[in-house]
Design a protein around this motif. Structure first.
Motif, PDB file in Angstrom:
ATOM      1  N   ASN A 229      28.459  22.739  50.041  1.00 30.86           N
ATOM      2  CA  ASN A 229      29.495  21.873  49.177  1.00 30.86           C
ATOM      3  C   ASN A 229      30.899  22.046  49.784  1.00 30.86           C
ATOM      4  O   ASN A 229      31.598  21.199  50.066  1.00 30.86           O
ATOM      5  CB  ASN A 229      29.381  22.214  47.887  1.00 30.86           C
ATOM      6  CG  ASN A 229      28.069  21.535  47.238  1.00 30.86           C
ATOM      7  OD1 ASN A 229      27.383  20.888  47.673  1.00 30.86           O
ATOM      8  ND2 ASN A 229      27.851  22.017  45.856  1.00 30.86           N
TER       9      ASN A 229
ATOM     10  N   VAL B 257      30.997  20.768  53.256  1.00 33.51           N
ATOM     11  CA  VAL B 257      31.307  19.266  53.141  1.00 33.51           C
ATOM     12  C   VAL B 257      32.522  18.797  52.942  1.00 33.51           C
ATOM     13  O   VAL B 257      33.146  17.739  53.332  1.00 33.51           O
ATOM     14  CB  VAL B 257      30.157  18.510  52.208  1.00 33.51           C
ATOM     15  CG1 VAL B 257      30.491  17.349  52.020  1.00 33.51           C
ATOM     16  CG2 VAL B 257      28.596  18.822  52.751  1.00 33.51           C
TER      17      VAL B 257
ATOM     18  N   ASN C  65      26.472  18.386  56.356  1.00 30.33           N
ATOM     19  CA  ASN C  65      25.388  18.805  55.346  1.00 30.33           C
ATOM     20  C   ASN C  65      23.836  18.733  55.635  1.00 30.33           C
ATOM     21  O   ASN C  65      23.105  19.764  55.343  1.00 30.33           O
ATOM     22  CB  ASN C  65      25.520  17.600  54.214  1.00 30.33           C
ATOM     23  CG  ASN C  65      24.386  17.954  52.979  1.00 30.33           C
ATOM     24  OD1 ASN C  65      24.731  18.752  52.357  1.00 30.33           O
ATOM     25  ND2 ASN C  65      23.441  17.030  53.013  1.00 30.33           N
TER      26      ASN C  65
END
Length: 207
Positions: free
Chosen positions: A173, A176, A192
């Motif tokens: 996360n 990203v 990702n």
């Protein structure tokens, strides 16, 4: 802003300052590299504001052109839309520039610098292993052909997962989010996908 999120961003900007022959770096060398990264951020603020000002001027010029040069309503509308798009881009750039001084200030926090140093030094000591895992996880791509910013984001995430005990979902996360800020329009999706294959590789090896 969370300290580790800022540290990751500082790490990303610092890695771009690393010498090509990445021998083991001592603490002072790493501190100097981080200082260079902060200076890069400071320069980015100025360049971002200058670019925003130029885009505002271009948008204004397009509006004036739509009044004097457009041959019909449709072309005038297209010119106005282009001017609005330029203005929106300028606004977004100003927004980024406003955030950067806070980021620069927060990079001086001990917790931020300590984690950034940990990420950089750990990656520097384990680049070969990190790159090997990434190479195994790439599909139809070569690591050395990736944009440097994408490669560095991937390396930070893999370093965190493999050596710093960061849960894979958190690392993915955060990678990203870095990609959304620094990579191309599709960079975050690519990163990702690669990192999800990385976690599958790690799980397979641990079985």
């Amino acid at each position: 802003m969370q300290a580790r999120r800022i540290a990751r961003e500082l790490s990303l900007l610092s890695i771009s300052q690393l010498p090509a022959n990445q021998s083991r770096l001592d603490d002072q060398q790493l501190q100097n590299i981080m200082l260079a990264a902060v200076r890069t951020l400071t320069t980015e603020v100025q360049e971002t504001l200058e670019t925003a000002a130029a885009e505002v001027k271009r948008g204004s010029d397009r509006l004036l052109s739509s009044e004097t040069r457009a041959s019909d309503v449709q072309s005038a509308r297209a010119m106005v839309q282009e001017a609005l798009d330029l203005a929106q881009t300028a606004i977004n750039r100003v927004g980024m520039a406003v955030e950067l001084p806070e980021l620069i200030q927060l990079t001086n926090q001990k917790e931020v610098r300590a984690y950034a140093l940990q990420v950089i030094s750990t990656l520097n000591a384990n680049t070969a292993a990190v790159d090997e895992l990434l190479t195994q996880s790439l599909v139809d791509w070569q690591l050395n052909r990736l944009a440097r910013i994408d490669r560095d984001i991937l390396r930070i995430a893999v370093t965190e997962i493999m050596y710093l005990g960061v849960p894979d979902k958190v690392a993915i996360n955060e990678a990203v989010e870095l990609a959304k800020r620094y990579s191309g329009s599709e960079g975050h999706r690519f990163i990702n996908g690669v990192l999800r294959r990385v976690t599958e590789q790690i799980k397979t090896k641990s079985v």
